[in-house]
Write a protein that holds these residues in place. Structure first.
Motif, short mmCIF file in Angstrom:
data_model
loop_
_atom_site.label_atom_id
_atom_site.label_comp_id
_atom_site.label_asym_id
_atom_site.label_seq_id
_atom_site.Cartn_x
_atom_site.Cartn_y
_atom_site.Cartn_z
N VAL A 1 24.12 -6.95 22.32
CA VAL A 1 23.92 -7.13 23.76
C VAL A 1 25.08 -6.59 24.59
O VAL A 1 25.09 -6.74 25.80
CB VAL A 1 23.68 -8.62 24.11
CG1 VAL A 1 22.43 -9.13 23.46
CG2 VAL A 1 24.88 -9.47 23.77
N ALA A 2 26.06 -5.95 23.95
CA ALA A 2 27.19 -5.39 24.68
C ALA A 2 26.72 -4.30 25.64
O ALA A 2 25.85 -3.51 25.30
CB ALA A 2 28.22 -4.82 23.70
N PRO A 3 27.28 -4.26 26.84
CA PRO A 3 26.82 -3.29 27.83
C PRO A 3 27.38 -1.88 27.63
O PRO A 3 27.34 -1.08 28.55
CB PRO A 3 27.31 -3.90 29.15
CG PRO A 3 28.52 -4.64 28.77
CD PRO A 3 28.27 -5.17 27.39
N PHE A 4 27.89 -1.57 26.47
CA PHE A 4 28.47 -0.26 26.21
C PHE A 4 27.46 0.61 25.47
O PHE A 4 26.53 0.12 24.87
CB PHE A 4 29.75 -0.40 25.39
CG PHE A 4 30.71 -1.39 25.97
CD1 PHE A 4 31.35 -1.13 27.16
CD2 PHE A 4 30.96 -2.60 25.34
CE1 PHE A 4 32.23 -2.04 27.72
CE2 PHE A 4 31.83 -3.51 25.88
CZ PHE A 4 32.47 -3.24 27.08
N ASP A 5 27.69 1.91 25.49
CA ASP A 5 26.78 2.84 24.84
C ASP A 5 27.24 3.06 23.40
O ASP A 5 27.74 4.12 23.05
CB ASP A 5 26.75 4.16 25.62
CG ASP A 5 25.64 5.08 25.14
OD1 ASP A 5 24.70 4.58 24.52
OD2 ASP A 5 25.74 6.29 25.38
N TRP A 6 27.08 2.03 22.57
CA TRP A 6 27.48 2.10 21.18
C TRP A 6 26.34 2.59 20.32
O TRP A 6 25.18 2.22 20.53
CB TRP A 6 27.92 0.75 20.66
CG TRP A 6 29.20 0.26 21.22
CD1 TRP A 6 30.18 0.98 21.81
CD2 TRP A 6 29.65 -1.10 21.23
NE1 TRP A 6 31.22 0.18 22.19
CE2 TRP A 6 30.93 -1.10 21.84
CE3 TRP A 6 29.13 -2.29 20.79
CZ2 TRP A 6 31.66 -2.25 22.02
CZ3 TRP A 6 29.85 -3.43 20.97
CH2 TRP A 6 31.11 -3.41 21.57
N THR A 20 24.74 1.94 17.17
CA THR A 20 24.75 0.87 16.17
C THR A 20 23.94 1.21 14.94
O THR A 20 23.60 0.33 14.16
CB THR A 20 24.23 -0.44 16.79
OG1 THR A 20 22.92 -0.21 17.32
CG2 THR A 20 25.17 -0.95 17.85
N ARG A 39 18.74 -2.55 20.18
CA ARG A 39 19.72 -3.11 21.10
C ARG A 39 19.05 -3.48 22.39
O ARG A 39 18.08 -2.86 22.82
CB ARG A 39 20.81 -2.08 21.39
CG ARG A 39 21.63 -1.75 20.16
CD ARG A 39 22.91 -1.00 20.48
NE ARG A 39 23.76 -1.83 21.32
CZ ARG A 39 24.24 -1.43 22.50
NH1 ARG A 39 24.00 -0.24 22.95
NH2 ARG A 39 25.01 -2.22 23.21
N ASP A 40 19.55 -4.49 23.03
CA ASP A 40 19.09 -4.92 24.34
C ASP A 40 20.33 -5.24 25.17
O ASP A 40 20.68 -6.40 25.38
CB ASP A 40 18.19 -6.15 24.22
CG ASP A 40 17.55 -6.52 25.55
OD1 ASP A 40 17.48 -5.65 26.43
OD2 ASP A 40 17.13 -7.68 25.70
N PRO A 41 21.04 -4.19 25.63
CA PRO A 41 22.30 -4.44 26.34
C PRO A 41 22.08 -5.20 27.63
O PRO A 41 21.10 -5.02 28.33
CB PRO A 41 22.86 -3.05 26.61
CG PRO A 41 21.83 -2.07 26.24
CD PRO A 41 20.73 -2.78 25.52
#
Length: 85
Positions: free
Chosen positions: A43-48, A50, A55-57
């Motif tokens: 859920v991190a708001p970064f463009d990682w 993974t 993902r659901d940032p």
């Protein structure tokens, strides 16, 4: 095998019980930490990247005001210009 120590018979406080649980049930604590770290990465708001995990940032709508702070001040100072004041 050795049994984990028991809580004292007097009524222990909540923090005593939590500390006792964390010291004696380490595998559960480790699993909770691992789950929290994985969930935080999802859920991190970064463009990682993974590696294919869904993902659901969390959307972040914070645009800082980096402009110059200006205030309008009406004053008089004899013999000085407005920029000097």
């Amino acid at each position: 095998m050795n049994e984990p120590p028991k809580l004292p018979s007097s009524s222990p406080s909540l923090i005593d019980r939590v500390i006792w649980f964390c010291l004696n049930k380490k595998i559960i604590v480790y699993l909770l930490i691992i789950c929290a770290v994985i969930w935080g990465a999802l859920v991190a708001p970064f463009d990682w990247n993974t590696g294919g995990m869904l993902r659901d940032p969390v959307p972040v709508d914070a645009i800082p005001d980096i402009g110059e702070n200006q205030q309008i001040v009406f004053t008089e100072w004899d013999g000085r210009s407005a920029t000097d004041v």
